[in-house]
Design a protein around this motif. Sequence first.
Motif, PDB file in Angstrom:
ATOM      1  N   ILE A   1       7.490   8.829  -9.484  1.00 12.81           N
ATOM      2  CA  ILE A   1       7.199   7.491  -8.963  1.00 12.81           C
ATOM      3  C   ILE A   1       5.701   7.219  -8.960  1.00 12.81           C
ATOM      4  CG2 ILE A   1       7.088   6.166  -6.799  1.00 12.81           C
ATOM      5  CD1 ILE A   1       9.876   7.001  -6.180  1.00 12.81           C
ATOM      6  N   PHE A   2       4.921   8.235  -8.638  1.00  8.75           N
ATOM      7  CA  PHE A   2       3.484   8.020  -8.493  1.00  8.75           C
ATOM      8  C   PHE A   2       2.832   7.636  -9.820  1.00  8.75           C
ATOM      9  CE2 PHE A   2       4.475  11.319  -5.133  1.00  8.75           C
ATOM     10  CZ  PHE A   2       4.667  10.358  -4.150  1.00  8.75           C
ATOM     11  N   ASP A   3       3.300   8.227 -10.912  1.00  8.67           N
ATOM     12  CA  ASP A   3       2.793   7.820 -12.232  1.00  8.67           C
ATOM     13  C   ASP A   3       3.207   6.389 -12.545  1.00  8.67           C
ATOM     14  OD1 ASP A   3       1.515  10.222 -12.777  1.00  8.67           O
ATOM     15  OD2 ASP A   3       3.286  11.103 -13.729  1.00  8.67           O
ATOM     16  N   PHE A   4       4.440   6.046 -12.186  1.00 11.43           N
ATOM     17  CA  PHE A   4       4.923   4.681 -12.417  1.00 11.43           C
ATOM     18  C   PHE A   4       4.055   3.668 -11.662  1.00 11.43           C
ATOM     19  CE2 PHE A   4       7.376   1.033 -10.932  1.00 11.43           C
ATOM     20  CZ  PHE A   4       7.886   0.524 -12.119  1.00 11.43           C
ATOM     21  N   LEU A   5       3.771   3.965 -10.397  1.00 14.24           N
ATOM     22  CA  LEU A   5       2.970   3.049  -9.585  1.00 14.24           C
ATOM     23  C   LEU A   5       1.572   2.861 -10.182  1.00 14.24           C
ATOM     24  CD1 LEU A   5       3.968   4.220  -5.995  1.00 14.24           C
ATOM     25  CD2 LEU A   5       4.403   1.971  -6.979  1.00 14.24           C
TER      26      LEU A   5
ATOM     27  N   LEU B   1       0.843  -1.183   0.000  1.00  9.01           N
ATOM     28  CA  LEU B   1       0.000   0.000   0.000  1.00  9.01           C
ATOM     29  C   LEU B   1       0.884   1.241   0.000  1.00  9.01           C
ATOM     30  CD1 LEU B   1      -3.078   0.441   0.092  1.00  9.01           C
ATOM     31  CD2 LEU B   1      -2.897   0.649   2.574  1.00  9.01           C
ATOM     32  N   PHE B   2       0.496   2.262  -0.794  1.00  9.15           N
ATOM     33  CA  PHE B   2       1.341   3.447  -0.984  1.00  9.15           C
ATOM     34  C   PHE B   2       0.588   4.724  -0.624  1.00  9.15           C
ATOM     35  CE2 PHE B   2       2.840   0.123  -3.734  1.00  9.15           C
ATOM     36  CZ  PHE B   2       4.222   0.211  -3.656  1.00  9.15           C
ATOM     37  N   PHE B   3       1.291   5.598   0.130  1.00  9.01           N
ATOM     38  CA  PHE B   3       0.727   6.888   0.517  1.00  9.01           C
ATOM     39  C   PHE B   3       1.674   8.016   0.119  1.00  9.01           C
ATOM     40  CE2 PHE B   3      -1.171   3.872   3.439  1.00  9.01           C
ATOM     41  CZ  PHE B   3      -2.496   4.290   3.520  1.00  9.01           C
ATOM     42  N   ASN B   4       1.101   9.133  -0.281  1.00 10.51           N
ATOM     43  CA  ASN B   4       1.870  10.347  -0.545  1.00 10.51           C
ATOM     44  C   ASN B   4       1.408  11.412   0.441  1.00 10.51           C
ATOM     45  OD1 ASN B   4       3.426  12.411  -1.649  1.00 10.51           O
ATOM     46  ND2 ASN B   4       1.880  12.911  -3.189  1.00 10.51           N
ATOM     47  N   ILE B   5       2.295  11.807   1.372  1.00 12.61           N
ATOM     48  CA  ILE B   5       1.969  12.825   2.371  1.00 12.61           C
ATOM     49  C   ILE B   5       2.428  14.179   1.830  1.00 12.61           C
ATOM     50  CG2 ILE B   5       2.228  13.524   4.773  1.00 12.61           C
ATOM     51  CD1 ILE B   5       2.985  10.658   5.461  1.00 12.61           C
ATOM     52  N   ASN B   6       1.479  15.048   1.519  1.00 12.94           N
ATOM     53  CA  ASN B   6       1.774  16.315   0.864  1.00 12.94           C
ATOM     54  C   ASN B   6       2.106  17.424   1.863  1.00 12.94           C
ATOM     55  OD1 ASN B   6       1.260  15.760  -2.033  1.00 12.94           O
ATOM     56  ND2 ASN B   6      -0.769  15.209  -1.267  1.00 12.94           N
TER      57      ASN B   6
ATOM     58  N   GLU C   1       0.703   3.205 -13.240  1.00  9.85           N
ATOM     59  CA  GLU C   1       0.825   2.408 -14.472  1.00  9.85           C
ATOM     60  C   GLU C   1       0.944   0.921 -14.159  1.00  9.85           C
ATOM     61  OE1 GLU C   1       4.219   4.030 -16.374  1.00  9.85           O
ATOM     62  OE2 GLU C   1       3.219   5.892 -16.998  1.00  9.85           O
ATOM     63  N   GLN C   2       1.506   0.608 -12.988  1.00  8.54           N
ATOM     64  CA  GLN C   2       1.662  -0.787 -12.567  1.00  8.54           C
ATOM     65  C   GLN C   2       0.423  -1.320 -11.853  1.00  8.54           C
ATOM     66  OE1 GLN C   2       4.477  -2.550 -13.488  1.00  8.54           O
ATOM     67  NE2 GLN C   2       4.854  -0.630 -14.600  1.00  8.54           N
ATOM     68  N   GLY C   3      -0.606  -0.477 -11.735  1.00  8.04           N
ATOM     69  CA  GLY C   3      -1.855  -0.913 -11.109  1.00  8.04           C
ATOM     70  C   GLY C   3      -1.936  -0.682  -9.616  1.00  8.04           C
ATOM     71  N   TYR C   4      -1.024   0.126  -9.065  1.00  4.53           N
ATOM     72  CA  TYR C   4      -1.050   0.437  -7.638  1.00  4.53           C
ATOM     73  C   TYR C   4      -1.702   1.799  -7.408  1.00  4.53           C
ATOM     74  CZ  TYR C   4       2.356  -3.283  -6.651  1.00  4.53           C
ATOM     75  OH  TYR C   4       2.992  -4.491  -6.530  1.00  4.53           O
ATOM     76  N   PRO C   5      -2.751   1.880  -6.594  1.00  2.00           N
ATOM     77  CA  PRO C   5      -3.282   3.195  -6.239  1.00  2.00           C
ATOM     78  C   PRO C   5      -2.326   3.896  -5.272  1.00  2.00           C
ATOM     79  CG  PRO C   5      -4.438   1.489  -5.024  1.00  2.00           C
ATOM     80  CD  PRO C   5      -3.515   0.782  -5.980  1.00  2.00           C
ATOM     81  N   VAL C   6      -2.251   5.218  -5.374  1.00  2.00           N
ATOM     82  CA  VAL C   6      -1.450   6.020  -4.452  1.00  2.00           C
ATOM     83  C   VAL C   6      -2.423   6.927  -3.696  1.00  2.00           C
ATOM     84  CG1 VAL C   6       0.372   7.727  -4.191  1.00  2.00           C
ATOM     85  CG2 VAL C   6       0.553   5.974  -5.974  1.00  2.00           C
ATOM     86  N   PHE C   7      -2.492   6.764  -2.387  1.00  2.00           N
ATOM     87  CA  PHE C   7      -3.446   7.514  -1.581  1.00  2.00           C
ATOM     88  C   PHE C   7      -2.824   8.832  -1.109  1.00  2.00           C
ATOM     89  CE2 PHE C   7      -4.524   3.001  -1.127  1.00  2.00           C
ATOM     90  CZ  PHE C   7      -5.816   3.031  -1.634  1.00  2.00           C
ATOM     91  N   GLU C   8      -3.517   9.940  -1.402  1.00  2.00           N
ATOM     92  CA  GLU C   8      -3.024  11.274  -1.077  1.00  2.00           C
ATOM     93  C   GLU C   8      -3.471  11.664   0.335  1.00  2.00           C
ATOM     94  OE1 GLU C   8      -1.081  13.030  -3.107  1.00  2.00           O
ATOM     95  OE2 GLU C   8      -1.161  11.571  -4.734  1.00  2.00           O
ATOM     96  N   VAL C   9      -2.515  12.205   1.123  1.00  2.00           N
ATOM     97  CA  VAL C   9      -2.806  12.620   2.497  1.00  2.00           C
ATOM     98  C   VAL C   9      -2.316  14.051   2.691  1.00  2.00           C
ATOM     99  CG1 VAL C   9      -2.391  12.140   4.942  1.00  2.00           C
ATOM    100  CG2 VAL C   9      -2.562  10.245   3.321  1.00  2.00           C
TER     101      VAL C   9
END
Length: 215
Positions: free
Chosen positions: A182-186, A110-115, A188-196
Motif C-alpha cells: 500500500i505504501f508504494d501505491f500511496l 494524511l497517512f502514517f505507518n507505525i512500525n 505513486e499517487q503523490g501521498y507521503p507516508v510518515f514513518e513512526v
Amino acid sequence: MKAIFLMGQIASGKGTQADILAKKFGLFHFETSRFLEAQLNKPEFSKQKEQFDSGQWVDPVWVAGIVCEEAGKMIEEGRKLVFSGSPRTVEEIIVIIPCLEEKIGKGDMLFFNINLSEKEAVRRSVSRRICKANRHPIPGFPEFRDLKVCPEDGSELITRSLDKSEIVARRYQEYLNRTVPIFDFLKEQGYPVFEVNGEQSIEKVAQDISAYFND
C-alpha cells in the motif's frame, strides 16, 4: 486534516493512538472492525464471518464498500475521521482513496505507518485487552497489567479471540505481504507516508504523530 490513516503491524498501537488523536483534535475514531462486526452478524455474510473468526482477512472489496459507505455518511455530516488499520490491502485502497478524494479532496488526507517488530507484535497481542462496552483498547504494557475494569467507562475487560500467538504470527506475515505494498501505491499517487517508531512508549508515539499537526 479531515481523514487521518494510522496503519501498521498488528498490536502497533493504532487503536490507542487513534483514541488519543480523536480526543486531542475532535476526530471520530473510525474503527473498521466495529462496522464489519455489525454486518457479519447477518446470515448473508456467513462466509465473511468465518474468515474473520479464523483470523483470515475478509474479502477486501467487501470491506472497502462498507468503509466507503459508512465513512462517506460521516463526512457528509461534517465529521473528521481517524482510521485505525484501514485500509489493509491494495484492493481496498484503490476503492477507498477515490471515494474519499471525491468527498474531501486529496490535500486533507494524511497517512502514517507505525512500525513494530514481529516479536513485539506477538508479545503485545497476547497480553492486550479491550473493554466489553465500547472496545476501548487496553495495551499489553506492564503499567496496564493490573487493571480490572476499563478506566474510560468501568466496563469488563476482555481478550479478543484473534489475539492468540499463532493467529498473530499469521496476520503479521499477511501484513508484510498485503499491506506493505500500500505504501508504494500511496507514494505513486503523490501521498507521503510518515514513518513512526511504534516500539516507543505510548506517549512518545503520540508526540511523534502529533508533531505533524503542530508544524
